[in-house]
Design a protein around this motif. Structure first.
Motif, PDB file in Angstrom:
ATOM      1  N   THR A  13       2.557   1.552  -3.540  1.00 22.87           N
ATOM      2  CA  THR A  13       1.665   2.010  -4.598  1.00 22.87           C
ATOM      3  C   THR A  13       1.011   3.348  -4.242  1.00 22.87           C
ATOM      4  N   GLU A  14       1.579   4.045  -3.278  1.00 21.48           N
ATOM      5  CA  GLU A  14       1.140   5.400  -2.892  1.00 21.48           C
ATOM      6  C   GLU A  14      -0.273   5.444  -2.325  1.00 21.48           C
ATOM      7  N   GLN A  15      -0.815   4.276  -1.919  1.00 20.49           N
ATOM      8  CA  GLN A  15      -2.172   4.320  -1.373  1.00 20.49           C
ATOM      9  C   GLN A  15      -2.214   5.048  -0.029  1.00 20.49           C
ATOM     10  N   SER A  42      -0.062   7.397   0.981  1.00 22.08           N
ATOM     11  CA  SER A  42       0.154   8.794   0.643  1.00 22.08           C
ATOM     12  C   SER A  42      -1.134   9.426   0.111  1.00 22.08           C
ATOM     13  N   MET A  60       0.844  -1.204   0.000  1.00 21.03           N
ATOM     14  CA  MET A  60       0.000   0.000   0.000  1.00 21.03           C
ATOM     15  C   MET A  60       0.874   1.246   0.000  1.00 21.03           C
TER      16      MET A  60
END
Lengths: 275, 257
Positions: free
Chosen positions: B124-126, B128, B121
């Motif tokens: 994959t910049e989730q 952020s 997560m």
């Protein structure tokens, strides 16, 4: 620090004397930027100039070493956490990867900020989400999972999510990178239309010259931690800076050399691996 | 001198990480009240952390109990004390093996999954992305998983012990001919609720907190690349297992003197 006298109502994001470094690497060295309300402002520069870092600084995810960043009159890095979160509700950000939550479908992804921040009844959430999905042309894809979307579709879903709470500004991180020409065209059109239709302020970080020049009202070109050129796309095209010319016209050699610094070519070959 | 410098640097980075880990733990504790209005998140996580670990706990518990029955019988029968097989199996499981082996399996099954999930997560910049949507990832993502781990561990350890006793019964009574009544009545009279069962539950709760904390922190602190996530997952299993074994000694020394 000299603060230029702008009509402050006109400027949504004001960056002054920004300095930022990662480890020993200096990323920004005294950058001044103004992002005007209702306009599409592009920030361009070669890879590795810290364009994404700039967006993270504006969004308050990173702290600058020097200088200040004001968004809508508030100094982002002096806000308390709760005030910063309030400000972020009015800022949308489109990540390069889309950053969709992978365990829920397209509809729930777009509904996510609404459900987190409001207590709207579910019928209203549904209407709102479908309206935003319609705007990006993906109303029919509401039941798909993020893994079933193409890169371009994922970005459009992320865009629908970014506008679902009707923010005052959107920051696009490399929206065109890795897209096929059709997707690029769709995104160019969407960024432009949404900006005008919703009265947004858009910040586009990109190194795709032609797409960005087509929609930007104003462009800043960054390199080596400084602003090396700025102006409207037409002004930049006529710029007499060699650097800006090399970048805008995609020339392989110029002030940015083709070769990575190395010892003299002939000497290197003649050494014959003696060292 | 370079080795001294290296030693100093790795010492510093160790303590820095330790500090970050504790700050992370504090922010989890501060985020606990935010879980109340979002019970559904806890239910989801209880399923993925607890229910999905159920099968491995069941099978492992059965076999550990059977081995205990077999080995215990071989030793006890020399002294004519094979009637005590039940209490030996039950006490070993409830006091030690239940909490410890469950925690080790839990670290391998649920802990590694948590680290990989959070790490990806992050990659994959989730996380952020959530922050930029003004949603605190600690409250939305970390806290429900932490509470689920804390609640699931004692339950899994209890199931492990119960199934283990059944395994011991199957081998001892069913296979080796230990007296049925003696097996159960000795368990009933010699296993104390406060001293044995409650202490076992406390142990497994502590292990649950520690394993989940390590797993979540490793994921949250992972270098956001595929290599970083794989390293973090390995570290979760290794560190969590070592900490569980070390803590078990401390807790045993405090509880059963």
């Amino acid at each position: 620090m000299t603060v230029e006298n702008h009509n402050s109502d006109d400027v949504l994001v004001k960056v002054r004397g920004l300095g930022f470094s990662r480890g020993s690497r200096l990323i920004f060295d005294g950058v001044d930027l103004d992002i005007r309300r209702g306009k599409v402002t592009a920030i361009m520069g070669p890879s590795g100039t810290g364009k994404t870092t700039l967006l993270k600084l504006i969004g308050g995810q990173l702290r600058p070493d020097q200088g200040s960043i004001e968004v809508d009159g508030q100094n982002v890095h002096k806000l308390r956490r709760s005030a910063l979160f309030e400000l972020r509700k009015r800022m949308g950000m489109l990540f390069q990867s889309g950053a969709l939550l992978t365990d829920i479908n397209v509809f729930d992804n777009v509904a996510f900020p609404v459900r987190e921040h409001t207590k709207l009844p579910e019928e209203l959430v549904r209407d709102l989400v479908l309206m935003k999905l319609q705007a990006v042309g993906l109303r029919g894809a509401r039941d798909l999972m993020p893994s079933e979307l193409s890169g371009g579709m994922a970005r459009r879903v992320a865009l629908a999510r970014a506008i679902v709470l009707d923010p005052m500004m959107i920051m696009y991180d490399e929206p065109f990178t890795g897209q096929d020409p059709i997707s690029k065209g769709v995104l160019v059109e969407l960024i432009h239309k949404l900006n005008d239709a919703l009265g947004l302020t858009s910040v586009v970080v990109s190194h795709d010259v032609s797409e960005t020049a087509a929609i930007a009202d104003y462009i800043y070109v960054l390199s080596g931690g400084k602003v090396v050129g700025q102006g409207t796309p037409e002004e930049l095209a006529r710029s007499d800076s060699e650097w800006v010319q090399q970048f805008m016209n995609a020339q392989p050699d110029g002030p940015v050399p083709f070769h990575y610094p190395a010892q003299d070519y002939v000497e290197d070959l003649m050494d014959g691996g003696e060292g | 001198m370079s080795w001294l410098r290296k030693l100093g640097r790795s010492g510093l980075s160790f303590f820095e990480r330790l500090g970050r880990g504790h700050l992370f733990f504090m922010s989890i504790l501060c985020g606990l009240p935010s879980l109340l209005p979002r019970g559904y998140l806890l239910v989801q996580q209880l399923f993925s952390v607890g229910v999905l670990s159920f099968l491995i706990i069941l099978v492992a518990g059965l076999f550990v109990g059977m081995v205990l029955g077999l080995q215990g019988y071989n030793t006890l029968v020399d002294f004519g004390a094979e009637e005590s097989l039940g209490v030996m199996v039950a006490l070993s499981l409830v006091r030690e093996l239940g909490p410890v082996v469950t925690a080790l399996l839990f670290a391998g099954r649920a802990g590694s999954a948590l680290t990989a999930e959070i790490g990806l997560m992050k990659a994959t910049e989730q996380l952020s992305g959530m922050e930029m949507m003004a949603v605190d990832p600690i409250k939305r993502v970390i806290v429900p998983r932490f509470v689920a781990g804390m609640l699931a561990m004692p339950l899994l350890a209890a199931i492990f012990s119960a199934v283990g006793v059944m395994g011991g019964f199957l081998v001892g009574v069913g296979l080796l001919g230990v007296d049925d009544g003696a097996f159960w009545s000795q368990i009933q009279s010699r296993v104390d609720f406060n001293d044995d069962i409650l202490n076992g539950v406390i142990k497994s709760m502590v292990f649950g907190v520690v394993v989940t904390w390590i797993a979540l922190f490793e994921g949250y602190d992972a270098v956001p690349t595929s290599e970083g996530v794989s390293r973090a997952t390995t570290r979760t299993v290794v560190h969590a297992s070592l900490v569980v074994l070390g803590l078990d000694f401390v807790l045993t020394a405090l509880m059963f003197d």
